[in-house]
Motif scaffolding. Sequence first.
Motif, PDB file in Angstrom:
ATOM      1  N   LEU A  68       0.961  -1.149  -0.022  1.00 29.67           N
ATOM      2  CA  LEU A  68       0.068   0.059   0.092  1.00 29.67           C
ATOM      3  C   LEU A  68       0.761   1.258  -0.215  1.00 29.67           C
ATOM      4  N   GLY A  69       0.772   2.198  -0.858  1.00 27.89           N
ATOM      5  CA  GLY A  69       1.307   3.447  -0.811  1.00 27.89           C
ATOM      6  C   GLY A  69       2.313   3.495  -1.944  1.00 27.89           C
ATOM      7  N   GLY A  70       3.301   4.534  -1.808  1.00 23.35           N
ATOM      8  CA  GLY A  70       4.530   4.732  -2.688  1.00 23.35           C
ATOM      9  C   GLY A  70       4.190   4.438  -4.307  1.00 23.35           C
ATOM     10  N   GLN A  71       4.820   3.713  -4.947  1.00 25.45           N
ATOM     11  CA  GLN A  71       4.660   3.722  -6.375  1.00 25.45           C
ATOM     12  C   GLN A  71       4.054   2.338  -6.642  1.00 25.45           C
ATOM     13  N   HIS A  72       3.557   1.608  -5.638  1.00 24.81           N
ATOM     14  CA  HIS A  72       2.761   0.294  -6.090  1.00 24.81           C
ATOM     15  C   HIS A  72       1.522   0.488  -6.647  1.00 24.81           C
ATOM     16  N   LYS A  73       1.375  -0.526  -7.599  1.00 27.67           N
ATOM     17  CA  LYS A  73       0.036  -0.164  -8.277  1.00 27.67           C
ATOM     18  C   LYS A  73      -0.558  -1.588  -8.565  1.00 27.67           C
ATOM     19  N   VAL A  74      -1.941  -1.526  -8.939  1.00 23.57           N
ATOM     20  CA  VAL A  74      -2.470  -2.823  -9.330  1.00 23.57           C
ATOM     21  C   VAL A  74      -2.083  -3.267 -10.797  1.00 23.57           C
ATOM     22  N   PRO A  75      -1.703  -4.307 -11.131  1.00 23.30           N
ATOM     23  CA  PRO A  75      -1.396  -4.691 -12.430  1.00 23.30           C
ATOM     24  C   PRO A  75      -2.893  -4.838 -13.153  1.00 23.30           C
ATOM     25  N   ARG A  76      -2.737  -4.026 -14.279  1.00 22.08           N
ATOM     26  CA  ARG A  76      -4.200  -3.650 -15.120  1.00 22.08           C
ATOM     27  C   ARG A  76      -4.551  -4.840 -16.115  1.00 22.08           C
ATOM     28  N   LEU A  77      -3.707  -5.624 -16.811  1.00 21.52           N
ATOM     29  CA  LEU A  77      -4.281  -6.536 -17.676  1.00 21.52           C
ATOM     30  C   LEU A  77      -3.361  -7.929 -17.414  1.00 21.52           C
ATOM     31  N   SER A  78      -3.845  -8.942 -17.450  1.00 19.91           N
ATOM     32  CA  SER A  78      -3.259 -10.240 -17.349  1.00 19.91           C
ATOM     33  C   SER A  78      -3.921 -11.242 -18.133  1.00 19.91           C
ATOM     34  N   ASN A  79      -3.026 -12.047 -18.926  1.00 20.83           N
ATOM     35  CA  ASN A  79      -3.566 -13.191 -19.492  1.00 20.83           C
ATOM     36  C   ASN A  79      -4.013 -14.500 -18.416  1.00 20.83           C
ATOM     37  N   SER A  80      -3.660 -14.490 -17.161  1.00 25.90           N
ATOM     38  CA  SER A  80      -3.708 -15.376 -15.972  1.00 25.90           C
ATOM     39  C   SER A  80      -5.174 -14.568 -15.350  1.00 25.90           C
ATOM     40  N   ARG A  81      -5.925 -15.660 -14.749  1.00 22.21           N
ATOM     41  CA  ARG A  81      -6.995 -15.207 -14.014  1.00 22.21           C
ATOM     42  C   ARG A  81      -6.369 -14.962 -12.478  1.00 22.21           C
ATOM     43  N   GLU A  82      -5.301 -15.280 -12.141  1.00 19.08           N
ATOM     44  CA  GLU A  82      -4.671 -15.470 -10.772  1.00 19.08           C
ATOM     45  C   GLU A  82      -4.992 -14.155  -9.768  1.00 19.08           C
ATOM     46  N   LEU A  83      -4.636 -13.219 -10.558  1.00 21.42           N
ATOM     47  CA  LEU A  83      -4.744 -11.968  -9.646  1.00 21.42           C
ATOM     48  C   LEU A  83      -6.302 -11.558  -9.440  1.00 21.42           C
ATOM     49  N   LEU A  84      -7.007 -11.603 -10.633  1.00 21.56           N
ATOM     50  CA  LEU A  84      -8.511 -11.107 -10.417  1.00 21.56           C
ATOM     51  C   LEU A  84      -9.232 -12.185  -9.348  1.00 21.56           C
ATOM     52  N   ASP A  85      -8.826 -13.409  -9.629  1.00 20.93           N
ATOM     53  CA  ASP A  85      -9.526 -14.294  -8.573  1.00 20.93           C
ATOM     54  C   ASP A  85      -9.002 -14.304  -7.398  1.00 20.93           C
ATOM     55  N   GLU A  86      -7.830 -13.730  -7.067  1.00 25.67           N
ATOM     56  CA  GLU A  86      -7.339 -13.545  -5.576  1.00 25.67           C
ATOM     57  C   GLU A  86      -8.212 -12.450  -4.905  1.00 25.67           C
ATOM     58  N   ILE A  87      -8.245 -11.236  -5.760  1.00 29.38           N
ATOM     59  CA  ILE A  87      -9.186 -10.181  -5.315  1.00 29.38           C
ATOM     60  C   ILE A  87     -10.381 -10.467  -5.067  1.00 29.38           C
ATOM     61  N   LEU A  88     -11.030 -11.386  -5.930  1.00 24.40           N
ATOM     62  CA  LEU A  88     -12.714 -11.651  -5.733  1.00 24.40           C
ATOM     63  C   LEU A  88     -12.715 -12.650  -4.653  1.00 24.40           C
ATOM     64  N   SER A  89     -11.783 -13.494  -4.478  1.00 25.69           N
ATOM     65  CA  SER A  89     -11.838 -14.206  -3.118  1.00 25.69           C
ATOM     66  C   SER A  89     -11.864 -13.399  -1.824  1.00 25.69           C
ATOM     67  N   GLN A  90     -10.977 -12.505  -1.977  1.00 26.96           N
ATOM     68  CA  GLN A  90     -11.090 -11.593  -0.735  1.00 26.96           C
ATOM     69  C   GLN A  90     -12.528 -10.822  -0.437  1.00 26.96           C
ATOM     70  N   LEU A  91     -12.928 -10.551  -1.435  1.00 23.93           N
ATOM     71  CA  LEU A  91     -14.514  -9.909  -1.464  1.00 23.93           C
ATOM     72  C   LEU A  91     -15.450 -10.746  -0.812  1.00 23.93           C
ATOM     73  N   ASN A  92     -15.174 -12.117  -1.303  1.00 18.94           N
ATOM     74  CA  ASN A  92     -16.201 -13.164  -0.935  1.00 18.94           C
ATOM     75  C   ASN A  92     -15.993 -13.524   0.626  1.00 18.94           C
ATOM     76  N   ASN A  93     -14.954 -13.311   1.263  1.00 14.35           N
ATOM     77  CA  ASN A  93     -14.656 -13.878   2.454  1.00 14.35           C
ATOM     78  C   ASN A  93     -14.894 -13.106   3.596  1.00 14.35           C
TER      79      ASN A  93
END
Length: 508
Positions: free
Chosen positions: A483-508
Motif C-alpha cells: 500500500l502506498g508509494g509507487q505500488h500499483k495494481v496490475p491492469r491486464l493479465s492473461n492469467s486469472r490468478e490476480l483477479l480471482d485472488e481479489i474476488l476471493s477476498q471480496l467473498n470472505n
Amino acid sequence: MIGTVLTWAVQRRLASIEHFRRHPHEVQQQLYRQLLHTARATDWGRRYGYADAPSAREFAQRVPVSSYEELYPQLERVLLGEADVLWPGRVQWFAKSSGTTNARSKYIPVTREALHEGHYRAGRDMTALATLHYPAHNVLGGKTLSLGGTHGPNPLRPEAPDSRAGDISAVIMQHLPAWAEFIRTPPLELALLDEWEDKIERIARHVMQADVRVLAGVPTWMIVLLRRVRELAGTDDLHAVWPRLGLFLHGAVAFGPYRELFRQLIPSPQMHYLEIYNASEGYLALQDEPDSEDLLLLLNHGIYYEFLPQSQWGEAEPQAIGLEQVELGRTYALLISTNAGLWRYKIGDTVRFTSLAPYRIRICGRTKHFLNAFGEEVVIEHADAALAAACHATGTTVGDYTAAPIYFAEGPGSSRGSHQWLIEFTRPPADPAHFTAVLDNTLRQLNSDYDAKRHRDLALTAPTLTVAPAGTFGRWLASRGKLGGQHKVPRLSNSRELLDEILSQLNN
C-alpha cells in the motif's frame, strides 16, 4: 527572489534539451561510448570486451539481452556488497519494485551517476520546461508537493546500515540537492513514513499551510491525499487551500482514467498537467509540449536505447534495432543499457513512436502486461483509452481496475472466451450495461485484432463488468504489504490468478 534565481538556473537546461532533439544519434553514440569506457574494468565489462570499444553492432552480438531474472545472478552479487560487478564501485542504494506483472520484488541498483546524470538532470529538464510553458505560475517561487514511498535495509545485507532499498521516489528524495529540497514539501521525516494511513493524515495536515504550486507523484495516491486535504479544509475546491496551485507532474500509471477526478478536485482552467516517464531503472521520457500527450525520449540521461520489434518478443535470441531504425506507429519493447549497470536490459515496457524528429513516444503497456488470451492483443493504451471513453459517455469516474480473460474449458461455448473487468468506481455508472457497451465498442474501434475476435461473438463475447466496492484494491495492496508509494495494481493479465485472488477476498 529565490524563485527567479532558480528559474534562471534550471532554464539553462533548455539548450541541452534542444541539442539532443536536433542531434539524437550523435548524443546516443557519445553516451554509448562513455558507458562502455566507464564499465570496461568491471567483471561484466571484462567478460564482454568493453575495453575493445566494440561498435554498436558488435555490442549487440556480444552482450545478451537480459530480463531481471536472467541478470539476477549478477544483481545478487551487487546486493551482497561486491564491488565492480556491473558498474564501477560498490552500490549502496537500490530501488525496490514489485513490477507490474508479478509479485516478486525487484531490486534495481541506483548509482550516484544514475541519480545525478539521470533522475536529477531530467528533473531539472522537466522544471525548466514547466517554467518555460507556464511562466505566470512562477512554479519555483513556492513549494512542490511530492508524494512518494519509503526505504529500509537492503534485504540481503540487513546488517549494513549504509545499504538501503526502497521506492525510487524515496531514494530520490533522500538524496535531493539542497535547492530541490528547499522547494519541496513535506519534510523528509513525513515524506518517508512507511505506515500509509498515518502518512497521508500527517502530510495532509502539514501541507495545508504551505504555498503549494506544483504536485508531483502517482495519480492513484495523490488523489487520496488531496481528498483528505479537501476534507480538512472544508472546501470543494483545492484552490481555496492553495490559490497558486497550477501544475501536476504525474507518472507511473496512465492519466486518462484519472483526469476527470482531478478536474473535480481542482476545478480551475489554470491547472495544468504534464506527464513524466520515470521508472526504477531511470528517467526515460517527459512531456515537453503541453498540447501533446507524446513524451520526448531523453537521450543524454545515462540510458542507451535499443528496441525490440513485436515479432522478436518471444524469441530465444531476439534481434534488436537501434534508434535510427525505428518506425512510426510500430510497437517496440525497450532495451536499455544504463549508468547503473543494467546492460541490454528488458525493462518490460512497450512504446510506440509518434515522432522521429525529435523522437517522441507513447507508452503502450508491458511486454507481459496485456490481454492476449484469444489473439486479441489488448495493451494498456487500448484499455485506458476505452475506459476514458466509457467514463465520458456515462458521467462516471474510475478509481482502479484490473481485467483478465474468462476461459470456457468445455461445453458448446468452448471455442469462445470473454474478458472480465473488475472496476472500482469513485462515481459508479447509473447504467452499467451502457458503460460496458461503450468500453467494448471503443476497444473494437482501437484494436482490429479485438474487433475481429468480437465479430458476431465468434471467438470473443462481450466483456463482463464486475463493480468492486470502495477500497477493494487498497485492501488487496495492503494485504500484500504494497500500500502506498509507487505500488500499483496490475491492469491486464492473461492469467486469472490476480483477479480471482481479489474476488476471493471480496467473498470472505
